[in-house]
Design a protein around this motif. Sequence first.
Motif, PDB file in Angstrom:
ATOM      1  N   GLU A 141       0.778  -1.235   0.000  1.00  0.00           N
ATOM      2  CA  GLU A 141       0.000   0.000   0.000  1.00  0.00           C
ATOM      3  C   GLU A 141       0.818   1.298   0.000  1.00  0.00           C
ATOM      4  O   GLU A 141       0.796   2.064   0.971  1.00  0.00           O
ATOM      5  CB  GLU A 141      -0.978   0.008   1.181  1.00  0.00           C
ATOM      6  CG  GLU A 141      -2.058  -1.047   1.037  1.00  0.00           C
ATOM      7  CD  GLU A 141      -3.155  -0.944   2.093  1.00  0.00           C
ATOM      8  OE1 GLU A 141      -2.966  -0.200   3.087  1.00  0.00           O
ATOM      9  OE2 GLU A 141      -4.196  -1.590   1.916  1.00  0.00           O
ATOM     10  N   TYR A 143       1.394   5.059  -0.355  1.00  0.00           N
ATOM     11  CA  TYR A 143       0.417   6.142  -0.202  1.00  0.00           C
ATOM     12  C   TYR A 143       1.142   7.451   0.055  1.00  0.00           C
ATOM     13  O   TYR A 143       2.362   7.490   0.235  1.00  0.00           O
ATOM     14  CB  TYR A 143      -0.577   5.837   0.925  1.00  0.00           C
ATOM     15  CG  TYR A 143       0.021   5.863   2.324  1.00  0.00           C
ATOM     16  CD1 TYR A 143       0.064   7.033   3.078  1.00  0.00           C
ATOM     17  CD2 TYR A 143       0.525   4.696   2.903  1.00  0.00           C
ATOM     18  CE1 TYR A 143       0.596   7.059   4.347  1.00  0.00           C
ATOM     19  CE2 TYR A 143       1.058   4.704   4.178  1.00  0.00           C
ATOM     20  CZ  TYR A 143       1.091   5.886   4.901  1.00  0.00           C
ATOM     21  OH  TYR A 143       1.634   5.904   6.163  1.00  0.00           O
ATOM     22  N   ASP A 147       3.680   7.788  -4.716  1.00  0.00           N
ATOM     23  CA  ASP A 147       2.639   7.437  -5.674  1.00  0.00           C
ATOM     24  C   ASP A 147       3.089   6.248  -6.516  1.00  0.00           C
ATOM     25  O   ASP A 147       4.152   5.648  -6.278  1.00  0.00           O
ATOM     26  CB  ASP A 147       2.280   8.642  -6.549  1.00  0.00           C
ATOM     27  CG  ASP A 147       3.470   9.183  -7.339  1.00  0.00           C
ATOM     28  OD1 ASP A 147       4.560   8.544  -7.347  1.00  0.00           O
ATOM     29  OD2 ASP A 147       3.322  10.251  -7.962  1.00  0.00           O
ATOM     30  N   THR A 148       2.290   5.885  -7.524  1.00  0.00           N
ATOM     31  CA  THR A 148       2.611   4.715  -8.342  1.00  0.00           C
ATOM     32  C   THR A 148       3.929   4.878  -9.080  1.00  0.00           C
ATOM     33  O   THR A 148       4.740   3.944  -9.147  1.00  0.00           O
ATOM     34  CB  THR A 148       1.468   4.434  -9.336  1.00  0.00           C
ATOM     35  OG1 THR A 148       0.266   4.206  -8.595  1.00  0.00           O
ATOM     36  CG2 THR A 148       1.762   3.207 -10.177  1.00  0.00           C
ATOM     37  N   HIS A 177      -1.884   5.100  -3.793  1.00  0.00           N
ATOM     38  CA  HIS A 177      -3.203   5.339  -3.190  1.00  0.00           C
ATOM     39  C   HIS A 177      -3.698   4.081  -2.477  1.00  0.00           C
ATOM     40  O   HIS A 177      -4.834   3.652  -2.646  1.00  0.00           O
ATOM     41  CB  HIS A 177      -4.209   5.822  -4.241  1.00  0.00           C
ATOM     42  CG  HIS A 177      -3.858   7.143  -4.845  1.00  0.00           C
ATOM     43  ND1 HIS A 177      -3.996   8.344  -4.182  1.00  0.00           N
ATOM     44  CD2 HIS A 177      -3.329   7.447  -6.061  1.00  0.00           C
ATOM     45  CE1 HIS A 177      -3.599   9.337  -4.966  1.00  0.00           C
ATOM     46  NE2 HIS A 177      -3.179   8.823  -6.105  1.00  0.00           N
ATOM     47  N   TRP A 178      -2.796   3.464  -1.684  1.00  0.00           N
ATOM     48  CA  TRP A 178      -3.143   2.308  -0.869  1.00  0.00           C
ATOM     49  C   TRP A 178      -3.489   1.086  -1.727  1.00  0.00           C
ATOM     50  O   TRP A 178      -4.408   0.347  -1.437  1.00  0.00           O
ATOM     51  CB  TRP A 178      -4.297   2.618   0.085  1.00  0.00           C
ATOM     52  CG  TRP A 178      -4.121   3.850   0.914  1.00  0.00           C
ATOM     53  CD1 TRP A 178      -4.416   5.135   0.563  1.00  0.00           C
ATOM     54  CD2 TRP A 178      -3.579   3.922   2.243  1.00  0.00           C
ATOM     55  NE1 TRP A 178      -4.111   6.008   1.582  1.00  0.00           N
ATOM     56  CE2 TRP A 178      -3.598   5.288   2.641  1.00  0.00           C
ATOM     57  CE3 TRP A 178      -3.099   2.974   3.150  1.00  0.00           C
ATOM     58  CZ2 TRP A 178      -3.152   5.719   3.888  1.00  0.00           C
ATOM     59  CZ3 TRP A 178      -2.663   3.404   4.387  1.00  0.00           C
ATOM     60  CH2 TRP A 178      -2.689   4.763   4.745  1.00  0.00           C
ATOM     61  N   ARG A 180      -4.761   1.025  -4.716  1.00  0.00           N
ATOM     62  CA  ARG A 180      -6.075   1.213  -5.329  1.00  0.00           C
ATOM     63  C   ARG A 180      -6.153   0.463  -6.658  1.00  0.00           C
ATOM     64  O   ARG A 180      -5.183   0.390  -7.414  1.00  0.00           O
ATOM     65  CB  ARG A 180      -6.342   2.695  -5.545  1.00  0.00           C
ATOM     66  CG  ARG A 180      -7.748   3.016  -6.041  1.00  0.00           C
ATOM     67  CD  ARG A 180      -7.924   4.499  -6.233  1.00  0.00           C
ATOM     68  NE  ARG A 180      -7.859   5.221  -4.961  1.00  0.00           N
ATOM     69  CZ  ARG A 180      -7.865   6.556  -4.857  1.00  0.00           C
ATOM     70  NH1 ARG A 180      -7.911   7.299  -5.963  1.00  0.00           N
ATOM     71  NH2 ARG A 180      -7.808   7.137  -3.675  1.00  0.00           N
ATOM     72  N   GLU A 183      -4.965   2.066  -9.928  1.00  0.00           N
ATOM     73  CA  GLU A 183      -3.540   2.317 -10.104  1.00  0.00           C
ATOM     74  C   GLU A 183      -2.826   1.176 -10.822  1.00  0.00           C
ATOM     75  O   GLU A 183      -1.695   1.350 -11.287  1.00  0.00           O
ATOM     76  CB  GLU A 183      -2.875   2.564  -8.745  1.00  0.00           C
ATOM     77  CG  GLU A 183      -3.365   3.807  -8.029  1.00  0.00           C
ATOM     78  CD  GLU A 183      -3.066   5.086  -8.794  1.00  0.00           C
ATOM     79  OE1 GLU A 183      -1.881   5.342  -9.092  1.00  0.00           O
ATOM     80  OE2 GLU A 183      -4.025   5.825  -9.101  1.00  0.00           O
TER      81      GLU A 183
END
Length: 311
Positions: A141, A143, A147-148, A177-178, A180, A183
Amino acid sequence: MIRAAVIWLLLALPATAFPIQRCVNLSNALEAPNEGDWGYRISNEDIAAIAKDGFDTIRLPVRFSNWISDGQIAPELLARVDQVIREALKHDLKVILDLHHFEELMKDPRAQADTFVTIWSVLSKHYADWPQELIFELLNEPYGPLDTAGADALYDRAIPIIRKTNPDRWIIVGGGHWNRMSEVKKLKPRDDRVAYTFHFYFPFLFTHQGAEWVDPPPPVREPLTQEEMRKITDVFAGFPSFGRPVLLGEFGAYQKVIPTKQRAVWTRAVREAAETAGLGWCHWGYASGFRLVSDDRTWLPHMREALFDKN
């Protein structure tokens, strides 16, 4: 003629079929500051029960970042992780070794990047000769500032190091984004032994009712609406193909205030939607938060059926 047909069949099969279908997280144990701090210790009996119940994999979250100094991971932690992995392998379970709760990296990726690389350099050497049923998940995760794209830059550094000693081992990577779902499409393509992962806790105000670590904790609410149920099905039905395996690495609903039957309805909907989309899954967790079993290790009502019953 038969021999030729067999050869054709073998060639037609995927060379890198992803080995994970039904997985459970051994959560709140080794990703705590110390095992037991969050009320759960992994037992051999739990691992045996997980195998007997029909899971094929455990995900083992570990907070390695708390245990690294001078380029070395504390021997006592490595010995404990080894013990858990060996016990799982003994029961024919695969193991996802997951770098979890590296909070310092999330807050300051640039300052902690070298530590991330060092952790995986140590682990890749330590486990170089271990069975291929051991799988590396590089980071849980990402975050905040990580970011990615930033996570991908870390993977760019770590994966070549891992491949020097673990050329065929499965590696799992996730986006920002955890982890997501959206992503996943931003992750870079890599070699054919790298899988993607995402986590799914929609709707958050349902799955996290009463969660003490959320500020403020989401209040008790009504059961899932038909619209929410449809959205779960639709989002998985529309999940694109990436030409490589994707794992639903976490999903669950917190047990503190949600009636178990409502948890089971949500769990079954997500599990079935993931399977229909061709995804393996890994429930969070087993005998702690978002749990499947009670303290005496009997299944909570409806939860076994939610994960294993077929329509």
